[in-house]
Motif scaffolding. Structure first.
Motif, PDB file in Angstrom:
ATOM      1  N   ARG A  76     -24.695  21.889   2.378  1.00 59.64           N
ATOM      2  CA  ARG A  76     -25.123  22.407   1.068  1.00 59.64           C
ATOM      3  C   ARG A  76     -25.900  21.375   0.295  1.00 59.64           C
ATOM      4  NH1 ARG A  76     -20.440  25.421  -0.147  1.00 59.64           N
ATOM      5  NH2 ARG A  76     -20.665  27.480   0.761  1.00 59.64           N
ATOM      6  N   GLY A  78     -27.715  19.099   1.603  1.00 55.68           N
ATOM      7  CA  GLY A  78     -28.911  18.685   2.344  1.00 55.68           C
ATOM      8  C   GLY A  78     -28.837  17.247   2.815  1.00 55.68           C
ATOM      9  N   VAL A  95     -49.070  28.257   8.528  1.00 58.89           N
ATOM     10  CA  VAL A  95     -48.820  27.187   7.553  1.00 58.89           C
ATOM     11  C   VAL A  95     -49.449  25.912   8.111  1.00 58.89           C
ATOM     12  CG1 VAL A  95     -46.712  28.068   6.490  1.00 58.89           C
ATOM     13  CG2 VAL A  95     -46.558  26.787   8.627  1.00 58.89           C
ATOM     14  N   VAL A 100     -45.185  22.345   6.258  1.00 57.84           N
ATOM     15  CA  VAL A 100     -43.959  22.219   7.042  1.00 57.84           C
ATOM     16  C   VAL A 100     -43.145  21.023   6.571  1.00 57.84           C
ATOM     17  CG1 VAL A 100     -43.020  21.799   9.337  1.00 57.84           C
ATOM     18  CG2 VAL A 100     -44.943  23.361   9.047  1.00 57.84           C
ATOM     19  N   MET A 103     -41.244  21.662   3.512  1.00 59.71           N
ATOM     20  CA  MET A 103     -40.032  22.462   3.701  1.00 59.71           C
ATOM     21  C   MET A 103     -38.799  21.573   3.845  1.00 59.71           C
ATOM     22  SD  MET A 103     -41.394  25.424   6.272  1.00 59.71           S
ATOM     23  CE  MET A 103     -42.631  26.613   5.735  1.00 59.71           C
ATOM     24  N   GLY A 104     -38.993  20.315   4.191  1.00 56.80           N
ATOM     25  CA  GLY A 104     -37.866  19.394   4.252  1.00 56.80           C
ATOM     26  C   GLY A 104     -37.230  19.158   2.898  1.00 56.80           C
ATOM     27  N   TYR A 106     -37.038  21.530   0.233  1.00 54.44           N
ATOM     28  CA  TYR A 106     -36.764  22.725  -0.566  1.00 54.44           C
ATOM     29  C   TYR A 106     -35.438  22.640  -1.308  1.00 54.44           C
ATOM     30  CZ  TYR A 106     -40.751  25.553   0.966  1.00 54.44           C
ATOM     31  OH  TYR A 106     -42.007  26.058   1.165  1.00 54.44           O
ATOM     32  N   HIS A 107     -34.453  21.994  -0.683  1.00 48.99           N
ATOM     33  CA  HIS A 107     -33.149  21.900  -1.354  1.00 48.99           C
ATOM     34  C   HIS A 107     -33.209  20.972  -2.556  1.00 48.99           C
ATOM     35  CE1 HIS A 107     -33.451  18.429   1.188  1.00 48.99           C
ATOM     36  NE2 HIS A 107     -32.354  17.909   0.686  1.00 48.99           N
ATOM     37  N   ARG A 111     -35.660  26.554  -8.000  1.00 47.20           N
ATOM     38  CA  ARG A 111     -35.443  27.819  -7.304  1.00 47.20           C
ATOM     39  C   ARG A 111     -36.718  28.408  -6.720  1.00 47.20           C
ATOM     40  NH1 ARG A 111     -31.110  30.938  -7.392  1.00 47.20           N
ATOM     41  NH2 ARG A 111     -32.284  32.865  -7.451  1.00 47.20           N
ATOM     42  N   ARG A 112     -37.834  28.179  -7.400  1.00 46.16           N
ATOM     43  CA  ARG A 112     -39.095  28.734  -6.897  1.00 46.16           C
ATOM     44  C   ARG A 112     -39.751  27.819  -5.877  1.00 46.16           C
ATOM     45  NH1 ARG A 112     -42.813  30.277 -11.707  1.00 46.16           N
ATOM     46  NH2 ARG A 112     -44.168  30.641  -9.923  1.00 46.16           N
ATOM     47  N   ARG A 113     -39.138  26.631  -5.651  1.00 44.27           N
ATOM     48  CA  ARG A 113     -39.665  25.661  -4.667  1.00 44.27           C
ATOM     49  C   ARG A 113     -41.089  25.276  -5.004  1.00 44.27           C
ATOM     50  NH1 ARG A 113     -34.467  25.801  -3.482  1.00 44.27           N
ATOM     51  NH2 ARG A 113     -33.849  27.782  -2.592  1.00 44.27           N
ATOM     52  N   ARG A 114     -41.348  25.132  -6.300  1.00 46.86           N
ATOM     53  CA  ARG A 114     -42.695  24.699  -6.660  1.00 46.86           C
ATOM     54  C   ARG A 114     -42.762  23.184  -6.544  1.00 46.86           C
ATOM     55  NH1 ARG A 114     -45.168  27.578 -11.703  1.00 46.86           N
ATOM     56  NH2 ARG A 114     -43.537  26.410 -12.722  1.00 46.86           N
ATOM     57  N   PRO A 115     -43.681  22.658  -5.718  1.00 43.96           N
ATOM     58  CA  PRO A 115     -43.706  21.212  -5.511  1.00 43.96           C
ATOM     59  C   PRO A 115     -44.160  20.461  -6.754  1.00 43.96           C
ATOM     60  CG  PRO A 115     -45.514  22.295  -4.331  1.00 43.96           C
ATOM     61  CD  PRO A 115     -44.657  23.381  -4.877  1.00 43.96           C
ATOM     62  N   ARG A 155     -40.734  15.810   8.497  1.00 43.80           N
ATOM     63  CA  ARG A 155     -39.967  16.733   7.660  1.00 43.80           C
ATOM     64  C   ARG A 155     -38.566  16.177   7.398  1.00 43.80           C
ATOM     65  NH1 ARG A 155     -38.869  22.794   9.703  1.00 43.80           N
ATOM     66  NH2 ARG A 155     -37.416  21.740  11.078  1.00 43.80           N
ATOM     67  N   GLN A 159     -36.897  14.810   3.741  1.00 42.31           N
ATOM     68  CA  GLN A 159     -35.652  15.427   3.278  1.00 42.31           C
ATOM     69  C   GLN A 159     -34.759  14.451   2.522  1.00 42.31           C
ATOM     70  OE1 GLN A 159     -33.661  17.577   6.456  1.00 42.31           O
ATOM     71  NE2 GLN A 159     -31.726  17.527   5.322  1.00 42.31           N
TER      72      GLN A 159
ATOM     73  N   LEU B 165     -42.216  35.338  -6.568  1.00 38.74           N
ATOM     74  CA  LEU B 165     -41.424  34.203  -7.034  1.00 38.74           C
ATOM     75  C   LEU B 165     -40.655  33.535  -5.895  1.00 38.74           C
ATOM     76  CD1 LEU B 165     -40.037  35.527 -10.435  1.00 38.74           C
ATOM     77  CD2 LEU B 165     -41.775  33.782 -10.062  1.00 38.74           C
ATOM     78  N   ARG B 168     -41.799  31.161  -1.195  1.00 38.48           N
ATOM     79  CA  ARG B 168     -41.639  29.984  -0.339  1.00 38.48           C
ATOM     80  C   ARG B 168     -40.359  30.077   0.485  1.00 38.48           C
ATOM     81  NH1 ARG B 168     -44.214  27.446  -4.814  1.00 38.48           N
ATOM     82  NH2 ARG B 168     -46.295  26.753  -4.207  1.00 38.48           N
ATOM     83  N   HIS B 179     -33.673  25.362  10.246  1.00 43.11           N
ATOM     84  CA  HIS B 179     -33.887  24.316   9.248  1.00 43.11           C
ATOM     85  C   HIS B 179     -33.406  24.771   7.866  1.00 43.11           C
ATOM     86  CE1 HIS B 179     -35.650  21.055   7.013  1.00 43.11           C
ATOM     87  NE2 HIS B 179     -36.281  21.933   6.256  1.00 43.11           N
ATOM     88  N   VAL B 182     -29.803  24.291   7.789  1.00 39.60           N
ATOM     89  CA  VAL B 182     -29.388  22.886   7.811  1.00 39.60           C
ATOM     90  C   VAL B 182     -29.561  22.237   6.441  1.00 39.60           C
ATOM     91  CG1 VAL B 182     -29.982  20.609   8.731  1.00 39.60           C
ATOM     92  CG2 VAL B 182     -29.711  22.540  10.283  1.00 39.60           C
ATOM     93  N   ILE B 183     -30.605  22.591   5.689  1.00 42.32           N
ATOM     94  CA  ILE B 183     -30.763  21.978   4.362  1.00 42.32           C
ATOM     95  C   ILE B 183     -29.990  22.756   3.289  1.00 42.32           C
ATOM     96  CG2 ILE B 183     -32.970  20.885   4.884  1.00 42.32           C
ATOM     97  CD1 ILE B 183     -34.342  23.068   3.238  1.00 42.32           C
ATOM     98  N   GLY B 184     -29.145  23.686   3.725  1.00 41.17           N
ATOM     99  CA  GLY B 184     -28.209  24.284   2.786  1.00 41.17           C
ATOM    100  C   GLY B 184     -28.730  25.466   2.002  1.00 41.17           C
ATOM    101  N   LEU B 185     -29.844  26.069   2.443  1.00 36.92           N
ATOM    102  CA  LEU B 185     -30.305  27.268   1.740  1.00 36.92           C
ATOM    103  C   LEU B 185     -29.446  28.463   2.167  1.00 36.92           C
ATOM    104  CD1 LEU B 185     -34.194  26.973   1.761  1.00 36.92           C
ATOM    105  CD2 LEU B 185     -32.514  25.881   0.305  1.00 36.92           C
ATOM    106  N   ASP B 230     -55.376  31.723   8.667  1.00 35.27           N
ATOM    107  CA  ASP B 230     -54.173  31.110   9.217  1.00 35.27           C
ATOM    108  C   ASP B 230     -53.419  30.287   8.166  1.00 35.27           C
ATOM    109  OD1 ASP B 230     -55.896  29.045   9.013  1.00 35.27           O
ATOM    110  OD2 ASP B 230     -55.843  28.453  11.115  1.00 35.27           O
ATOM    111  N   ARG B 231     -53.483  30.765   6.924  1.00 33.08           N
ATOM    112  CA  ARG B 231     -52.638  30.180   5.876  1.00 33.08           C
ATOM    113  C   ARG B 231     -51.941  31.312   5.152  1.00 33.08           C
ATOM    114  NH1 ARG B 231     -54.200  26.689   8.364  1.00 33.08           N
ATOM    115  NH2 ARG B 231     -54.908  24.614   7.794  1.00 33.08           N
ATOM    116  N   ILE B 232     -50.615  31.213   4.996  1.00 32.31           N
ATOM    117  CA  ILE B 232     -49.886  32.338   4.408  1.00 32.31           C
ATOM    118  C   ILE B 232     -50.302  32.585   2.968  1.00 32.31           C
ATOM    119  CG2 ILE B 232     -47.869  30.901   3.860  1.00 32.31           C
ATOM    120  CD1 ILE B 232     -46.674  34.028   4.772  1.00 32.31           C
TER     121      ILE B 232
END
Ligand SMILES: Nc1ncnc2c1ncn2[C@@H]1O[C@H](COP(=O)(O)OP(=O)(O)OP(=O)(O)O)[C@@H](O)[C@H]1O
Ligand SMILES: [Mg+2]
Lengths: 246, 301
Positions: A76, A78, A95, A100, A103-104, A106-107, A111-115, A155, A159, B165, B168, B179, B182-185, B230-232
């Motif tokens: 939980r 990470g 992507v 990618v 994505m390491g 995101y935790h 909540r919106r995972r905005r970088p 990745r 993390q 929203l 991602r 993955h 593993v990162i707890g999502l 090839d980009r989402i």
């Protein structure tokens, strides 16, 4: 017990897939800040041990403790990064490499995972460390096997995990990249990260891991690398039939 | 000379009339609004469905809502409630059959959705004539009421907002579930969210094009966008844009040609897919000839 909790502690762990026993009463402790090499033949249970450490398989007996808490708690938070052996990721997935690696994190993001700038900086730094900075914008499928392996390592770096589990990270990686990746991993250990690496490649092991464990469904030997990799022990590990044979 | 000039002026004027005239009618405005909203929501979702390989799931949910719609009509509750209930129920049933037997996913999906759909067909046949099967099956977008429009707009807006929203997380779920775990999502919850949104999108889409063709809107735009980029993040613009364009053209052409709008909208999407396919092939050939395999997109084999 004194001192900091071990980064990874398996006690009497047994894992089964149906009626195949993949791990049998495994005891293994990896101290915080150590680098441990996991050595064994095909089918000896190396990947299974990793999967148990991140909660992807549930032991039928025994306990797994990660960074002083349960697998679930570490997951939980990470705290554990896991780079699987042969990724079965979709090569056509739309992507790019930087996506990618992001994505390491995101935790660590909202909540919106905005970088945020810090996230982008961490991604750039991770790609720099594995030598892929100039491929950041490339679609993930258009990479060689070794490059993809390094993307997944990047990745894991991004993390900011405390425990890194790398399942045969050097397959398909050439000598130059292997040296570069080894240097990155040693830096991580120097920074206090704990590392568990599975491998068949015994030549690189002493350079990276101060400790080693020989696995063959059970742990056959465990300790300082030089003491573990004796001809006798290796003969016992590699001379054995694959564990699934009767 | 004069008559020729007049004729030349008159032709564009006639065209202009034909372009504008339909939108003067309330029923056409409602039809356009419903179709555009439904198309855009379904197109967004289709991007992930195509990437995960859940197209058949879209087919299943859209068919499985039939008994829900019929029962809702009979009981006088909003059809969306019945449709949603049966859509979600079918998904749960599929998951349960797959998890507790050795039947593979595609077979589980096939068995469950055809059975549930058949229950709907039986229900229709035993109910009095107030349920018009063809409207449910093929949509009745020219006859939607203001209440229907509101339902579609509100549900569609909520679904689109959630999709955008949480995009991602959805992409990570589609790309690498191990993955994510593993990162707890909360991987399971993301999957449930996606299936819930699928049910909502079906409810919205079937108002526009009916049960049978709803699945087209849940697959074709995403597949089209996937051929083109090839980009989402680009897919998430391209798919809704193409779908909205097809909605406008389809609804308009259905008026001009006096044919079924649902069919035309989906035909337009199919044509767009064909055009994208040709584009991708041509691009691939050119890139290959120029010796830049790296630039070649999609349509590989
Ligand atoms: N998904 C699975 N289902 C059934 N049995 C499995 C599964 N995965 C692994 N096994 C079995 O469990 C045992 C341990 O497998 P594991 O993958 O952990 O070995 P490994 O040491 O990682 O091997 P390799 O060096 O080939 O990667 C083997 O006997 C294998 O056949
Ligand atoms: Mg393995």
């Amino acid at each position: 017990m004194s001192g900091p909790a071990p980064a990874l502690a398996l006690r009497g762990v047994t894992v089964r897939y149906g009626d195949v026993v993949a791990l049998e009463e495994v005891d293994l402790t990896v101290g915080a800040g150590e680098a441990c090499g996991l050595v064994g033949v095909n089918g000896s249970g190396k990947s299974t041990l990793f999967r148990a450490a991140v909660g992807l398989v549930r032991p039928v007996a025994g306990t797994v403790e990660v960074l002083g808490g349960s697998v679930e708690r570490a997951r939980r938070a990470g705290l554990v990064a896991y780079v699987p052996q042969a990724d079965d990721l979709d090569r056509d997935f739309p992507v790019d490499v930087a996506d990618v690696v992001l994505m390491g994190r995101y935790h660590l993001m909202g909540r919106r995972r905005r970088p945020r700038p810090a996230d982008r900086a961490a991604v750039a730094a991770a790609l720099e460390r594995v030598g892929l900075a100039d491929l950041a914008d490339r679609q993930v499928g258009r990479l060689s096997g070794g490059q993809r392996q390094r993307v997944l390592l990047a990745r894991a770096l991004a993390q900011e995990a405390r425990l890194l589990l790398l399942d045969e990270p050097f397959t398909g990686v050439d000598a130059a990249s292997e040296a570069a990746v080894t240097a990155v991993l040693r830096d991580l250990v120097a920074d206090g990260c704990t590392l568990v690496v599975s491998t068949h490649d015994l030549t690189m092991l002493p350079a990276l891991c101060a400790r080693a464990a020989l696995l063959h469904r059970r742990v056959l030997a465990e300790g300082p690398t030089a003491e573990v990799l004796t001809p006798d022990n290796l003969a016992r590990t590699f001379g054995l039939d694959p564990p699934e044979a009767p | 000379m004069t008559p020729v000039v007049l004729a030349a002026r008159a032709v564009p004027a006639a065209w202009w009339d034909l372009l504008v005239e339909p939108w003067g009618y309330g029923f056409m405005q409602r039809a356009l609004l419903v179709t555009v909203v439904a198309s855009v929501v379904a197109a967004l979702l289709s991007c992930w469905l195509v990437l995960i390989g859940w197209s058949l799931m879209g087919d299943a949910v859209s068919h499985a809502v039939l008994p829900g719609v019929v029962l809702a009509y009979l009981l006088g509750v909003p059809f969306a409630a019945g449709a949603f209930l049966f859509g979600v129920g079918a998904v749960a049933l599929i998951g349960w059959v797959r998890a507790t037997s050795r039947v593979k996913e595609d077979a589980a999906i096939g068995v469950v959705f055809t059975t549930v759909f058949a229950v709907g067909v039986v229900l229709v046949s035993v109910t009095p004539s107030q349920v018009d099967l063809s409207h449910i099956l093929f949509g009745n977008v020219l006859g939607v009421s203001d209440a229907d429009v509101w339902q579609v707009v509100v549900l569609g807006a909520v679904a689109a907002a959630v999709l955008v929203l949480r995009r991602r997380d959805l992409t990570l779920y589609a790309f690498d579930r191990v993955h994510a775990q593993v990162i707890g999502l909360p991987v399971r919850r993301i999957g449930v969210l996606l299936l819930g949104l699928l049910a909502v999108s079906v409810v919205v889409a079937l108002q526009a094009v009916g049960v049978i063709l709803a699945v087209a809107m849940l697959i074709t735009p995403g597949a089209t966008a996937y051929l083109l980029t090839d980009r989402i993040w680009r897919m998430l613009w391209v798919a809704p844009a193409i779908a909205a364009g097809c909605a406008v053209v389809g609804v308009w052409a259905s008026y001009a040609l006096d044919v079924a709008s649902a069919g035309l909208v989906v035909v337009c999407q199919g044509l767009a897919f064909g055009a994208a396919y040709v584009t991708a092939r041509v691009r691939h050939r050119r890139a290959a000839r120029a010796g830049r395999p790296g630039k070649a997109l999609a349509a590989r084999r």
